[in-house]
Write an enzyme that holds these catalytic residues in place. Structure first.
Site, PDB file in Angstrom:
ATOM      1  N   THR A  63       0.701  -1.102   0.101  1.00 53.03           N
ATOM      2  CA  THR A  63      -0.309  -0.042   0.058  1.00 53.03           C
ATOM      3  C   THR A  63       0.831   1.333   0.097  1.00 53.03           C
ATOM      4  O   THR A  63       2.183   1.222  -0.256  1.00 53.03           O
ATOM      5  CB  THR A  63      -0.874  -0.132   1.060  1.00 53.03           C
ATOM      6  N   LYS A  67       3.417   1.212  -4.084  1.00 50.78           N
ATOM      7  CA  LYS A  67       2.827   0.257  -5.158  1.00 50.78           C
ATOM      8  C   LYS A  67       3.458   0.233  -6.238  1.00 50.78           C
ATOM      9  O   LYS A  67       3.559  -0.580  -7.259  1.00 50.78           O
ATOM     10  CB  LYS A  67       1.188   0.594  -5.273  1.00 50.78           C
ATOM     11  N   ASN A  88      -0.336  -4.108  -5.794  1.00 56.84           N
ATOM     12  CA  ASN A  88      -0.811  -4.181  -4.542  1.00 56.84           C
ATOM     13  C   ASN A  88      -1.003  -5.423  -3.790  1.00 56.84           C
ATOM     14  O   ASN A  88      -1.275  -5.638  -2.692  1.00 56.84           O
ATOM     15  CB  ASN A  88      -2.187  -3.557  -4.524  1.00 56.84           C
ATOM     16  N   ASP A 103      -6.614  -3.988  -7.139  1.00 55.02           N
ATOM     17  CA  ASP A 103      -7.363  -2.852  -6.735  1.00 55.02           C
ATOM     18  C   ASP A 103      -8.217  -2.624  -8.124  1.00 55.02           C
ATOM     19  O   ASP A 103      -9.278  -2.018  -8.006  1.00 55.02           O
ATOM     20  CB  ASP A 103      -6.397  -1.570  -6.799  1.00 55.02           C
ATOM     21  N   GLY A 128      -5.809  12.724  -7.921  1.00 58.13           N
ATOM     22  CA  GLY A 128      -4.736  11.857  -7.484  1.00 58.13           C
ATOM     23  C   GLY A 128      -3.985  11.199  -8.808  1.00 58.13           C
ATOM     24  O   GLY A 128      -4.416  11.093  -9.725  1.00 58.13           O
ATOM     25  N   GLY A 131      -0.437   5.054  -7.135  1.00 56.48           N
ATOM     26  CA  GLY A 131      -1.010   3.767  -7.745  1.00 56.48           C
ATOM     27  C   GLY A 131      -2.281   3.398  -7.533  1.00 56.48           C
ATOM     28  O   GLY A 131      -2.838   2.835  -8.449  1.00 56.48           O
ATOM     29  N   ALA A 132      -3.081   4.114  -6.480  1.00 59.05           N
ATOM     30  CA  ALA A 132      -4.635   4.053  -6.522  1.00 59.05           C
ATOM     31  C   ALA A 132      -5.320   4.541  -7.915  1.00 59.05           C
ATOM     32  O   ALA A 132      -6.064   3.802  -8.272  1.00 59.05           O
ATOM     33  CB  ALA A 132      -5.120   4.280  -5.313  1.00 59.05           C
ATOM     34  N   GLY A 240     -14.981   3.906   0.460  1.00 56.14           N
ATOM     35  CA  GLY A 240     -13.736   3.189   0.099  1.00 56.14           C
ATOM     36  C   GLY A 240     -13.848   1.785   0.701  1.00 56.14           C
ATOM     37  O   GLY A 240     -12.690   0.864   0.235  1.00 56.14           O
TER      38      GLY A 240
HETATM   39  P1  NDP Z   1       0.255   7.000  -3.565  1.00 59.07           P
HETATM   40  O1  NDP Z   1       1.182   7.347  -2.286  1.00 59.07           O
HETATM   41  O2  NDP Z   1       0.873   6.452  -4.564  1.00 59.07           O
HETATM   42  O3  NDP Z   1      -0.373   8.532  -4.111  1.00 59.07           O
HETATM   43  C1  NDP Z   1      -0.861   9.438  -3.162  1.00 59.07           C
HETATM   44  C2  NDP Z   1      -1.681  10.614  -3.807  1.00 59.07           C
HETATM   45  O4  NDP Z   1      -2.299  11.499  -2.865  1.00 59.07           O
HETATM   46  C3  NDP Z   1      -0.940  11.296  -4.888  1.00 59.07           C
HETATM   47  O5  NDP Z   1      -1.482  11.688  -6.128  1.00 59.07           O
HETATM   48  C4  NDP Z   1      -0.428  12.530  -4.039  1.00 59.07           C
HETATM   49  O6  NDP Z   1      -0.438  13.646  -4.936  1.00 59.07           O
HETATM   50  C5  NDP Z   1      -1.961  12.825  -3.320  1.00 59.07           C
HETATM   51  N1  NDP Z   1      -1.784  13.482  -2.170  1.00 59.07           N
HETATM   52  C6  NDP Z   1      -1.051  13.236  -0.930  1.00 59.07           C
HETATM   53  N2  NDP Z   1      -0.898  14.338  -0.162  1.00 59.07           N
HETATM   54  C7  NDP Z   1      -1.645  15.085  -0.751  1.00 59.07           C
HETATM   55  C8  NDP Z   1      -2.224  16.673  -0.371  1.00 59.07           C
HETATM   56  N3  NDP Z   1      -1.820  17.049   0.903  1.00 59.07           N
HETATM   57  N4  NDP Z   1      -3.003  17.175  -1.240  1.00 59.07           N
HETATM   58  C9  NDP Z   1      -3.379  16.757  -2.384  1.00 59.07           C
HETATM   59  N5  NDP Z   1      -2.969  15.496  -2.799  1.00 59.07           N
HETATM   60  C10 NDP Z   1      -2.260  14.770  -2.023  1.00 59.07           C
HETATM   61  O7  NDP Z   1      -0.648   6.570  -2.673  1.00 59.07           O
HETATM   62  P2  NDP Z   1      -1.930   5.291  -3.355  1.00 59.07           P
HETATM   63  O8  NDP Z   1      -2.090   5.931  -4.898  1.00 59.07           O
HETATM   64  O9  NDP Z   1      -1.520   4.080  -3.256  1.00 59.07           O
HETATM   65  O10 NDP Z   1      -3.284   5.493  -2.324  1.00 59.07           O
HETATM   66  C11 NDP Z   1      -4.014   6.728  -2.338  1.00 59.07           C
HETATM   67  C12 NDP Z   1      -5.077   6.405  -1.308  1.00 59.07           C
HETATM   68  O11 NDP Z   1      -6.067   5.619  -1.955  1.00 59.07           O
HETATM   69  C13 NDP Z   1      -4.802   5.898  -0.080  1.00 59.07           C
HETATM   70  O12 NDP Z   1      -5.502   6.719   1.004  1.00 59.07           O
HETATM   71  C14 NDP Z   1      -5.149   4.473   0.111  1.00 59.07           C
HETATM   72  O13 NDP Z   1      -5.294   4.140   1.369  1.00 59.07           O
HETATM   73  C15 NDP Z   1      -6.410   4.594  -0.848  1.00 59.07           C
HETATM   74  N6  NDP Z   1      -6.734   3.341  -1.442  1.00 59.07           N
HETATM   75  C16 NDP Z   1      -7.856   2.653  -1.122  1.00 59.07           C
HETATM   76  C17 NDP Z   1      -8.185   1.544  -1.442  1.00 59.07           C
HETATM   77  C18 NDP Z   1      -9.233   0.879  -1.110  1.00 59.07           C
HETATM   78  O14 NDP Z   1      -9.475  -0.400  -1.415  1.00 59.07           O
HETATM   79  N7  NDP Z   1     -10.321   1.513  -0.604  1.00 59.07           N
HETATM   80  C19 NDP Z   1      -7.180   0.765  -2.436  1.00 59.07           C
HETATM   81  C20 NDP Z   1      -6.133   1.552  -2.735  1.00 59.07           C
HETATM   82  C21 NDP Z   1      -5.671   2.590  -2.133  1.00 59.07           C
HETATM   83  P3  NDP Z   1       1.346  14.059  -5.358  1.00 59.07           P
HETATM   84  O15 NDP Z   1       1.634  13.200  -6.449  1.00 59.07           O
HETATM   85  O16 NDP Z   1       1.340  15.580  -5.360  1.00 59.07           O
HETATM   86  O17 NDP Z   1       2.013  13.617  -4.197  1.00 59.07           O
END
Ligand code: NDP
Length: 273
Positions: A63, A67, A88, A103, A128, A131-132, A240
């Site tokens: 996670t 990812k 994942n 996912d 975003g 990975g998600a 979620g």
């Molecule tokens: P990553 O770390 O790969 O990506 C995080 C994303 O969040 C990036 O786009 C990042 O932007 C953005 N972000 C982080 N902080 C901020 C902020 N302060 N303001 C704006 N954007 C922000 O994480 P994942 O993609 O793996 O996961 C993202 C979310 O999805 C997590 O909370 C995870 O738990 C959830 N998820 C839920 C699943 C489910 O089954 N419900 C499955 C998979 C994930 P930047 O590129 O600018 O840093």
């Protein structure tokens, strides 16, 4: 069946609802497996993958924020993980470590009704680009016009460049979004695939809700965005926890080779999924 440990590799992971779901499912099927979390920093990720190669471990979930980096640490990558660029789930095939992405399945299962129709409409904005978001965009592209807005625009541009399904690509748009942007793009649904909401933030703060909202944040207490959407009578909400449940079931089947007990896993969650 020989059992063993399954671990969740991430940072942070202490809030995760996955151990409750998986351990309930292992117990219900009398399987000798156990699921726990390993808080792993970016620097420690290669060591964690070395541990995955020991007989004690049968697999892993991966996670935030690992990812995308996990892809380089497995021996084989399943087609959906290759297409999304995000792993994942890790499981063993023969003596090899295989990286997969459940996912995509989780997102599709959570956003379709009993008759197999998407509840999201045909124009979807994904917030975003991690990975998600990659999994969501991959799942959406065959059926919808997809827009991606990310705080770091270069990462949105990389996602658009890397992901192509049947000749279709997403379009990168400015972050944050606004009422004017949603109206101009004629968006039916917004998917929150950022980490905003883990600590009470609303990624659509000050913005009117579209017809449908998906919030990927899988936490015990409903996020402000899910709460706001549930209070709005005309808004379709996908929480979620629904995606969490369905991606977990698919991962469970990779590790055990048996169908996941979906109802047992659903009951182990703190809220309706
Ligand atoms: P990553 O770390 O790969 O990506 C995080 C994303 O969040 C990036 O786009 C990042 O932007 C953005 N972000 C982080 N902080 C901020 C902020 N302060 N303001 C704006 N954007 C922000 O994480 P994942 O993609 O793996 O996961 C993202 C979310 O999805 C997590 O909370 C995870 O738990 C959830 N998820 C839920 C699943 C489910 O089954 N419900 C499955 C998979 C994930 P930047 O590129 O600018 O840093």
């Amino acid at each position: 069946m020989s059992g063993g440990r399954v671990v969740l590799l991430g940072h942070p992971v202490s809030h995760s609802l996955s151990p409750a779901m998986h351990n309930a499912a292992f117990a219900a099927l009398d399987l000798p497996h156990h699921y726990d979390v390993l808080d792993v920093t970016v620097q420690d990720l290669p060591n964690a993958f070395a541990l995955l190669r020991t007989p004690e471990l049968v697999g892993a979930n991966v996670t935030v924020p690992h990812k995308e980096s996990a892809r380089a640490l497995v021996d084989d990558v399943e087609p959906v993980a290759r297409a999304t660029g995000a792993v994942n789930t890790v499981f063993r095939r023969g003596g090899r470590l295989v990286g997969d992405n459940t996912d995509v399945h989780g997102f599709i299962a959570a956003t379709h009704d009993e008759r197999g129709r998407s509840v999201l409409g045909t124009r979807v904005l994904v917030l975003g680009a991690g990975g998600a978001a990659r999994a969501c965009v991959h799942a959406l592209l065959p059926h919808a016009d997809v827009f991606v807005a990310n705080r770091t625009p270069e990462r949105a541009a990389a996602l658009v460049r890397d992901l192509e399904v049947d000749g279709a690509r997403a379009t990168a748009v400015p972050y944050p979004t606004s009422d004017a942007a949603l109206a101009e793009l004629r968006v039916d649904a917004v998917v929150n695939a950022t980490t905003l909401g883990l600590h009470g933030e609303d990624p659509l703060d000050g913005v009117s809700l579209p017809r449908a909202v998906v919030d990927l944040i899988p936490v015990a207490t409903e996020t402000p965005l899910v709460g706001r959407a549930r209070r709005s009578p005309d808004t379709i909400v996908v929480d979620g926890l629904a995606m969490l449940l369905h991606q977990a079931a698919a991962s469970f089947e990779r590790w055990t080779g048996v169908p996941a007990p979906l109802d047992v896993m659903r009951r182990a969650l703190p809220r309706r999924a």
